[in-house]
Structure formats: C-alpha cells, structure tokens
Design an enzyme around this catalytic site. Structure first.
Site, PDB file in Angstrom:
ATOM      1  N   CYS A 133       4.583 -12.841 -12.440  1.00  0.00           N
ATOM      2  CA  CYS A 133       4.304 -11.684 -11.208  1.00  0.00           C
ATOM      3  C   CYS A 133       5.417 -10.969 -11.516  1.00  0.00           C
ATOM      4  O   CYS A 133       6.174 -11.546 -10.464  1.00  0.00           O
ATOM      5  CB  CYS A 133       2.891 -11.246 -11.275  1.00  0.00           C
ATOM      6  SG  CYS A 133       2.556  -9.798  -9.663  1.00  0.00           S
ATOM      7  N   GLU A 134       6.259  -9.255 -11.419  1.00  0.00           N
ATOM      8  CA  GLU A 134       6.573  -9.286 -11.254  1.00  0.00           C
ATOM      9  C   GLU A 134       6.732  -8.605  -9.079  1.00  0.00           C
ATOM     10  O   GLU A 134       7.017  -8.288  -8.566  1.00  0.00           O
ATOM     11  CB  GLU A 134       7.158  -7.649 -11.564  1.00  0.00           C
ATOM     12  CG  GLU A 134       6.111  -6.588 -10.966  1.00  0.00           C
ATOM     13  CD  GLU A 134       6.709  -5.501 -11.955  1.00  0.00           C
ATOM     14  OE1 GLU A 134       7.297  -5.594 -12.912  1.00  0.00           O
ATOM     15  OE2 GLU A 134       6.025  -4.220 -11.809  1.00  0.00           O
ATOM     16  N   HIS A 135       5.165  -8.685  -8.526  1.00  0.00           N
ATOM     17  CA  HIS A 135       5.252  -8.205  -7.084  1.00  0.00           C
ATOM     18  C   HIS A 135       5.184  -9.821  -6.612  1.00  0.00           C
ATOM     19  O   HIS A 135       5.189  -9.568  -5.126  1.00  0.00           O
ATOM     20  CB  HIS A 135       3.460  -7.970  -7.086  1.00  0.00           C
ATOM     21  CG  HIS A 135       2.900  -7.012  -8.157  1.00  0.00           C
ATOM     22  ND1 HIS A 135       1.609  -6.620  -8.375  1.00  0.00           N
ATOM     23  CD2 HIS A 135       4.494  -5.805  -8.147  1.00  0.00           C
ATOM     24  CE1 HIS A 135       2.208  -5.424  -8.948  1.00  0.00           C
ATOM     25  NE2 HIS A 135       3.851  -5.120  -8.893  1.00  0.00           N
ATOM     26  N   HIS A 136       4.637 -10.715  -6.970  1.00  0.00           N
ATOM     27  CA  HIS A 136       5.033 -11.672  -6.390  1.00  0.00           C
ATOM     28  C   HIS A 136       5.546 -13.263  -7.198  1.00  0.00           C
ATOM     29  O   HIS A 136       5.723 -13.967  -6.091  1.00  0.00           O
ATOM     30  CB  HIS A 136       3.265 -12.773  -5.977  1.00  0.00           C
ATOM     31  CG  HIS A 136       2.880 -11.590  -5.724  1.00  0.00           C
ATOM     32  ND1 HIS A 136       1.805 -11.065  -6.354  1.00  0.00           N
ATOM     33  CD2 HIS A 136       2.504 -11.863  -4.577  1.00  0.00           C
ATOM     34  CE1 HIS A 136       1.282  -9.801  -5.525  1.00  0.00           C
ATOM     35  NE2 HIS A 136       1.608 -10.504  -4.561  1.00  0.00           N
ATOM     36  N   CYS A 179      -1.437 -15.098  -8.893  1.00  0.00           N
ATOM     37  CA  CYS A 179      -0.914 -14.408  -7.416  1.00  0.00           C
ATOM     38  C   CYS A 179      -2.407 -14.108  -7.065  1.00  0.00           C
ATOM     39  O   CYS A 179      -2.568 -13.808  -5.751  1.00  0.00           O
ATOM     40  CB  CYS A 179      -0.224 -13.117  -7.480  1.00  0.00           C
ATOM     41  SG  CYS A 179      -1.249 -11.557  -8.677  1.00  0.00           S
ATOM     42  N   HIS A 227      -4.085 -14.562 -13.222  1.00  0.00           N
ATOM     43  CA  HIS A 227      -2.046 -14.245 -12.352  1.00  0.00           C
ATOM     44  C   HIS A 227      -2.231 -15.629 -11.807  1.00  0.00           C
ATOM     45  O   HIS A 227      -3.134 -15.278 -10.716  1.00  0.00           O
ATOM     46  CB  HIS A 227      -2.539 -13.189 -12.252  1.00  0.00           C
ATOM     47  CG  HIS A 227      -2.438 -11.908 -13.258  1.00  0.00           C
ATOM     48  ND1 HIS A 227      -0.986 -11.141 -12.503  1.00  0.00           N
ATOM     49  CD2 HIS A 227      -3.354 -11.648 -14.753  1.00  0.00           C
ATOM     50  CE1 HIS A 227      -0.593 -10.355 -13.814  1.00  0.00           C
ATOM     51  NE2 HIS A 227      -2.339 -10.490 -14.945  1.00  0.00           N
ATOM     52  N   GLN A 240       0.772  -6.485 -16.394  1.00  0.00           N
ATOM     53  CA  GLN A 240       0.425  -7.290 -18.007  1.00  0.00           C
ATOM     54  C   GLN A 240       0.431  -6.046 -18.495  1.00  0.00           C
ATOM     55  O   GLN A 240       0.535  -5.973 -19.640  1.00  0.00           O
ATOM     56  CB  GLN A 240      -0.876  -8.233 -17.505  1.00  0.00           C
ATOM     57  CG  GLN A 240      -1.544  -8.695 -18.558  1.00  0.00           C
ATOM     58  CD  GLN A 240      -3.400  -9.104 -18.945  1.00  0.00           C
ATOM     59  OE1 GLN A 240      -3.404 -10.591 -17.516  1.00  0.00           O
ATOM     60  NE2 GLN A 240      -3.661  -9.184 -19.422  1.00  0.00           N
TER      61      GLN A 240
HETATM   62  N1  LIG Z   1      -2.321  -3.680 -12.163  1.00  0.00           N
HETATM   63  C1  LIG Z   1      -1.926  -5.288 -12.389  1.00  0.00           C
HETATM   64  N2  LIG Z   1      -1.792  -5.350 -10.738  1.00  0.00           N
HETATM   65  C2  LIG Z   1      -1.628  -7.156 -10.737  1.00  0.00           C
HETATM   66  C3  LIG Z   1      -0.535  -7.525 -12.120  1.00  0.00           C
HETATM   67  N3  LIG Z   1      -0.351  -8.274 -11.207  1.00  0.00           N
HETATM   68  C4  LIG Z   1      -0.829  -8.718 -10.075  1.00  0.00           C
HETATM   69  N4  LIG Z   1      -1.593  -7.787  -9.346  1.00  0.00           N
HETATM   70  C5  LIG Z   1      -1.568  -7.298  -8.597  1.00  0.00           C
HETATM   71  O1  LIG Z   1      -0.798  -6.480  -7.247  1.00  0.00           O
HETATM   72  C6  LIG Z   1      -0.734  -6.038  -6.261  1.00  0.00           C
HETATM   73  C7  LIG Z   1      -0.456  -5.927  -5.369  1.00  0.00           C
HETATM   74  O2  LIG Z   1      -1.004  -5.527  -4.269  1.00  0.00           O
HETATM   75  P1  LIG Z   1       0.333  -5.454  -2.664  1.00  0.00           P
HETATM   76  O3  LIG Z   1      -1.086  -5.072  -1.483  1.00  0.00           O
HETATM   77  O4  LIG Z   1       1.728  -4.462  -3.069  1.00  0.00           O
HETATM   78  O5  LIG Z   1       0.507  -7.012  -2.824  1.00  0.00           O
HETATM   79  P2  LIG Z   1      -0.072  -7.776  -1.817  1.00  0.00           P
HETATM   80  O6  LIG Z   1      -0.266  -7.318  -0.156  1.00  0.00           O
HETATM   81  O7  LIG Z   1      -0.016  -9.500  -2.120  1.00  0.00           O
HETATM   82  O8  LIG Z   1      -2.041  -8.280  -2.145  1.00  0.00           O
HETATM   83  P3  LIG Z   1      -3.055  -9.057  -2.402  1.00  0.00           P
HETATM   84  O9  LIG Z   1      -2.440  -9.558  -3.614  1.00  0.00           O
HETATM   85  O10 LIG Z   1      -4.362  -8.093  -2.519  1.00  0.00           O
HETATM   86  O11 LIG Z   1      -2.489 -10.164  -0.929  1.00  0.00           O
HETATM   87  C8  LIG Z   1      -1.622  -6.813  -5.959  1.00  0.00           C
HETATM   88  O12 LIG Z   1      -3.631  -6.332  -5.900  1.00  0.00           O
HETATM   89  C9  LIG Z   1      -2.392  -8.119  -7.297  1.00  0.00           C
HETATM   90  O13 LIG Z   1      -3.531  -8.353  -8.057  1.00  0.00           O
HETATM   91  C10 LIG Z   1      -0.612  -6.679 -12.826  1.00  0.00           C
HETATM   92  O14 LIG Z   1      -0.713  -7.849 -14.372  1.00  0.00           O
HETATM   93  N5  LIG Z   1      -1.229  -5.827 -12.847  1.00  0.00           N
HETATM   94 ZN   LIG Z   2       1.207 -10.974  -8.431  1.00  0.00          ZN
END
Ligand SMILES: Nc1nc2c(ncn2[C@@H]2O[C@H](COP(=O)(O)OP(=O)(O)OP(=O)(O)O)[C@@H](O)[C@H]2O)c(=O)[nH]1
Ligand SMILES: [Zn+2]
Length: 201
Positions: A84-87, A155, A153, A125
C-alpha cells in the site's frame, strides 16, 4: 510511474531503517537488531523489484500458430503481493486476468509476470488493476481484457479501522468485456466456479 533519479545509497537506506527502529522505541545496536536494517533493505529489493521491470517487454514474445483460437484465455487466482502506497504495508490477494486473443496469444506465465511487475511497487489497488489491463490491451491488442483483483489491505486489517476479513474487489474491463454483456457474464461465471487448483497442485 518512473523511479526517482537520485537513488539513495544502500548505507543511507539502512540508516533510515535504524531511524525507524529508534522511532519505534528500540535500540538499533542491540544484538537482535544489529543486522535488521540490512535484512529490511534486502527485503525491499524483493518487494519492490517491479520498478526495475518493463511489463511491456514481458509481453513482446507471442505465438501466432494457435489454429484460430479466438475464445477467452483466463488465468485465475494469481497471487498478488503488493504494498500500500499510503502506509507501506502489504496488500495480499489474488488477480484474475482474461483476454480474448486477436490471432496472437502470449505465454500464460507472462500474464502472472505482468501482475508481479506492477504489484511489486507501492500501489493502490485501483491503479494496479488498471495498469495490468491497460498493458495487456496495448501490447496484445486483443478483442478485450478483463482484470479482477480481490485483496486484503493490512492497513485496514492490522491498524486504523481494524477490519480483519474485509477484502477489496476491483475490476477493469476493456473491449468486448466492457461492451458485450455475454462475454462479461462468461468471464464472471467462470470465476464463480470452484477453482480446479484450489489445493495448490
Ligand atoms: N481507494 C483505495 N484506498 C486505499 C487503498 N489502500 C489504502 N487505502 C485507503 O487510503 C486511505 C488513506 O486515508 P488517510 O485518511 O489519508 O490515512 P489514515 O489516517 O491512515 O486513514 P485510516 O486508514 O482510515 O486510519 C485509507 O482510507 C485507506 O483505507 C487502495 O488500494 N485504494
Ligand atoms: Zn494502506
């Protein structure tokens, strides 16, 4: 997606891991952790080897002597291991990749290799799904392409909202899979059948 120009040295990357260990409250010099930065960076070589691969190149070799086979080719249950590129935590799941060949077919392992080449990067994804479908579409120019990915995921399962057991399903349908509901239905009905290879033969 292009890799960054100024690639850090291995030593810099290992130092970053030491910093994260300290951030977590650890002593990176204690015996059990001494080799960890090195191990983590070695793991990164594996997790993110997709940046060094050219998915287009993987599809260059095709076979034309298929006696006018123009039915669906479907490779199902291809394991997907991505991050996951966010986490920066794992996304684990399966991909199903189908196409309707136009005269030429590709070696089936190459479909799995294309999945890996894009999965072994930092991803969301939706983009992973689209990249696989678009590359097959552009390179093989088939009548249609369908890609479905179902993945969990970490995360979402091990942190944040904590929802183990939840999976995300994405799909990209191109060509006849998008325009012809019979083709799409045939694809989805095959996926609904139990997989022959569910025991991992
Ligand atoms: N659409 C999509 N969302 C993703 C994917 N992988 C992770 N996410 C979401 O990316 C979002 C990032 O949200 P943020 O609010 O910036 O980060 P955060 O505070 O860590 O969010 P939470 O996961 O809700 O705690 C989250 O809702 C994740 O579930 C993906 O492959 N596709
Ligand atoms: Zn993530």
């Amino acid at each position: 997606m292009t890799p960054i120009d100024s690639h850090p040295t291995r030593q810099e990357a290992e130092e970053a891991v030491r910093t994260l260990l300290r951030w977590a409250g650890e002593d990176p010099d204690r015996e059990g952790l001494r080799d960890t930065p090195q191990r983590v960076i070695k793991s990164y070589d594996e997790f993110f080897c997709g940046y060094a691969e050219d998915p287009v190149d993987l599809l260059r070799r095709t076979f034309s002597e298929v006696d006018d086979y123009d039915e669906m080719v479907l490779l199902r249950d291809i394991r997907v291991e991505s991050h996951c590129e966010h986490h920066m935590v794992p996304i684990i799941g399966v991909a199903h990749v189908a196409y309707l060949p136009r005269k030429r077919v590709v070696g089936i392992s190459k479909l799995a290799r294309v999945v890996d080449a894009y999965a072994r990067r930092f991803q969301i994804q939706e983009r992973l799904t689209a990249q696989i479908a678009n590359t097959i579409n552009e390179e093989l120019q088939p009548y249609g392409v369908a890609v479905v990915i179902e993945a969990s995921h970490q995360c979402m399962t091990t942190r944040g909202v904590h929802r183990p057991g939840v999976s995300m399903v994405t799909s990209r349908m191109l060509g006849t899979f998008r325009t012809n509901s019979d083709t799409r239905r045939e694809f989805l009905s095959i996926l609904n059948r139990p997989a022959m290879n569910s025991s991992g033969i």
